[in-house]
Motif scaffolding. Structure first.
Motif, short mmCIF file in Angstrom:
data_model
loop_
_atom_site.label_atom_id
_atom_site.label_comp_id
_atom_site.label_asym_id
_atom_site.label_seq_id
_atom_site.Cartn_x
_atom_site.Cartn_y
_atom_site.Cartn_z
N ASP A 216 22.52 68.88 32.19
CA ASP A 216 21.61 68.24 32.40
C ASP A 216 21.65 67.21 33.53
OD1 ASP A 216 21.89 68.44 30.17
OD2 ASP A 216 23.37 67.15 29.51
N ALA A 217 22.74 68.02 34.92
CA ALA A 217 21.94 67.01 36.04
C ALA A 217 21.19 68.64 37.07
CB ALA A 217 22.83 67.29 36.97
N PRO A 218 19.57 67.88 37.69
CA PRO A 218 19.51 68.29 38.46
C PRO A 218 19.88 69.88 39.22
CG PRO A 218 18.53 65.64 38.45
CD PRO A 218 19.73 66.29 37.62
N ALA A 219 19.79 70.71 39.14
CA ALA A 219 20.11 71.83 40.89
C ALA A 219 19.41 71.76 41.53
CB ALA A 219 20.47 72.69 39.88
N GLN A 220 18.25 71.70 41.39
CA GLN A 220 16.77 71.91 42.52
C GLN A 220 16.03 71.73 42.06
OE1 GLN A 220 17.43 76.70 43.28
NE2 GLN A 220 15.74 77.45 40.93
N ALA B 38 23.72 59.36 42.47
CA ALA B 38 23.54 57.73 40.98
C ALA B 38 22.77 58.60 40.45
CB ALA B 38 23.29 56.71 41.80
N HIS B 39 23.27 57.87 38.67
CA HIS B 39 21.79 58.66 37.90
C HIS B 39 22.30 57.06 37.41
CE1 HIS B 39 22.70 60.90 34.22
NE2 HIS B 39 20.64 60.28 34.06
N TRP B 40 20.61 56.78 36.30
CA TRP B 40 20.36 55.46 36.10
C TRP B 40 19.27 55.81 35.02
CZ3 TRP B 40 19.34 56.35 40.81
CH2 TRP B 40 18.20 55.61 41.50
N TYR C 274 17.33 58.36 35.84
CA TYR C 274 16.85 58.70 37.72
C TYR C 274 17.61 59.28 38.62
CZ TYR C 274 12.81 55.15 37.67
OH TYR C 274 11.62 54.26 38.11
N TRP C 275 18.18 60.10 39.00
CA TRP C 275 19.16 60.82 39.55
C TRP C 275 18.90 61.22 41.18
CZ3 TRP C 275 22.41 63.37 36.59
CH2 TRP C 275 22.41 63.91 35.51
N ARG C 276 20.08 60.04 41.34
CA ARG C 276 19.86 59.62 43.12
C ARG C 276 20.46 61.13 43.58
NH1 ARG C 276 19.80 54.47 45.80
NH2 ARG C 276 17.90 54.92 45.32
N VAL C 277 19.82 61.97 44.34
CA VAL C 277 20.92 63.39 44.89
C VAL C 277 20.62 63.91 45.93
CG1 VAL C 277 20.12 64.39 42.51
CG2 VAL C 277 18.28 64.42 44.56
N GLY D 155 17.24 70.08 57.37
CA GLY D 155 16.75 69.07 55.75
C GLY D 155 17.36 68.46 54.73
N THR D 156 18.31 68.05 54.93
CA THR D 156 19.08 67.30 54.09
C THR D 156 18.73 66.43 54.10
OG1 THR D 156 20.81 68.85 54.06
CG2 THR D 156 21.20 66.90 53.34
N GLY D 157 18.87 66.11 52.49
CA GLY D 157 18.13 63.71 52.66
C GLY D 157 18.42 63.91 50.61
N VAL D 158 17.93 62.13 51.06
CA VAL D 158 18.50 61.90 49.02
C VAL D 158 17.19 61.42 48.99
CG1 VAL D 158 19.59 59.63 48.88
CG2 VAL D 158 20.45 60.69 50.66
N TYR D 159 16.91 61.92 48.24
CA TYR D 159 15.73 62.33 47.00
C TYR D 159 16.33 61.50 45.88
CZ TYR D 159 14.58 65.14 50.87
OH TYR D 159 13.64 66.57 51.58
N ASP D 160 15.19 60.52 45.12
CA ASP D 160 15.75 59.80 43.54
C ASP D 160 14.27 60.65 43.21
OD1 ASP D 160 16.76 57.98 44.14
OD2 ASP D 160 15.93 56.15 44.64
N LEU D 161 14.79 61.45 42.05
CA LEU D 161 13.84 61.96 41.27
C LEU D 161 14.10 61.48 40.02
CD1 LEU D 161 15.37 65.80 41.31
CD2 LEU D 161 13.25 64.92 42.99
N CYS D 162 13.29 61.16 38.79
CA CYS D 162 12.00 60.50 37.45
C CYS D 162 11.87 61.60 36.70
CB CYS D 162 11.67 59.38 38.22
SG CYS D 162 10.84 57.93 36.83
N PHE D 163 12.70 61.62 35.56
CA PHE D 163 12.39 62.32 34.60
C PHE D 163 11.81 61.09 33.78
CE2 PHE D 163 12.70 63.96 30.16
CZ PHE D 163 12.01 65.47 30.51
N HIS D 164 10.03 61.26 33.26
CA HIS D 164 9.45 60.40 32.17
C HIS D 164 9.74 61.19 30.99
CE1 HIS D 164 7.81 58.48 35.87
NE2 HIS D 164 8.05 59.49 36.78
N TRP D 165 10.42 59.80 30.35
CA TRP D 165 10.84 61.12 28.43
C TRP D 165 9.27 60.83 28.16
CZ3 TRP D 165 14.96 63.31 27.12
CH2 TRP D 165 16.07 62.88 27.70
#
Length: 144
Positions: free
Chosen positions: A16-20, A35-37, A104-107, A122-132
């Protein structure tokens, strides 16, 4: 530095969590979930809610809404004294509620390893959003 985006991405999940994710023709591998919210969104501001509550801020949502009669109640659907339930009609059609719920997933993610160092490049922090409501992913924020 934080940058905001609204770019569509392809995300592969594991447990269930983003892997790539594939963003701007680059594959990012998720190294950690920070984080996850969820955000419920303003469903009460949508077209369907405005038509129910009688607000004129949105166009009417009844253009493709049709009232059709309820079929006669079967014997078990009658009231205790034998009177059938009233035939009041039911709404049919594409009156789906747009609730705008987002996940939202902060990865922490990177594109690979730096040559010879064994450290992530090239490591960074990204907020990914899944729109249901649409079933799609976006990158909404990148933190350097």
């Amino acid at each position: 530095m934080t940058r905001r985006y609204a770019d569509a991405v392809e995300v592969q999940r594991r447990d269930d969590a983003p892997a790539q994710f594939l963003w701007r023709r680059r594959l990012y591998v998720v190294r950690a979930v920070l984080a996850h919210w969820f955000e419920a969104g303003g469903w009460w501001r949508g077209v369907a809610a405005a038509s129910v509550f009688g607000e004129s801020t949105a166009p009417p949502a009844t253009a493709d809404l049709v009232l059709a009669p309820i079929p006669p109640a079967p014997m078990w659907g009658q009231r205790a004294w034998g009177e059938p339930a009233p035939d009041v009609g039911v709404a049919v059609g594409s009156a789906a509620v747009e609730d705008r719920e987002r996940e939202y997933w902060r990865v922490e993610a990177g594109t690979g390893q730096a040559a010879g160092t064994g450290q992530a490049a090239g490591t960074g922090v990204y907020d990914l959003c899944f729109h249901w409501s649409v079933g799609g992913w976006t990158v909404v924020r990148a933190i350097d």
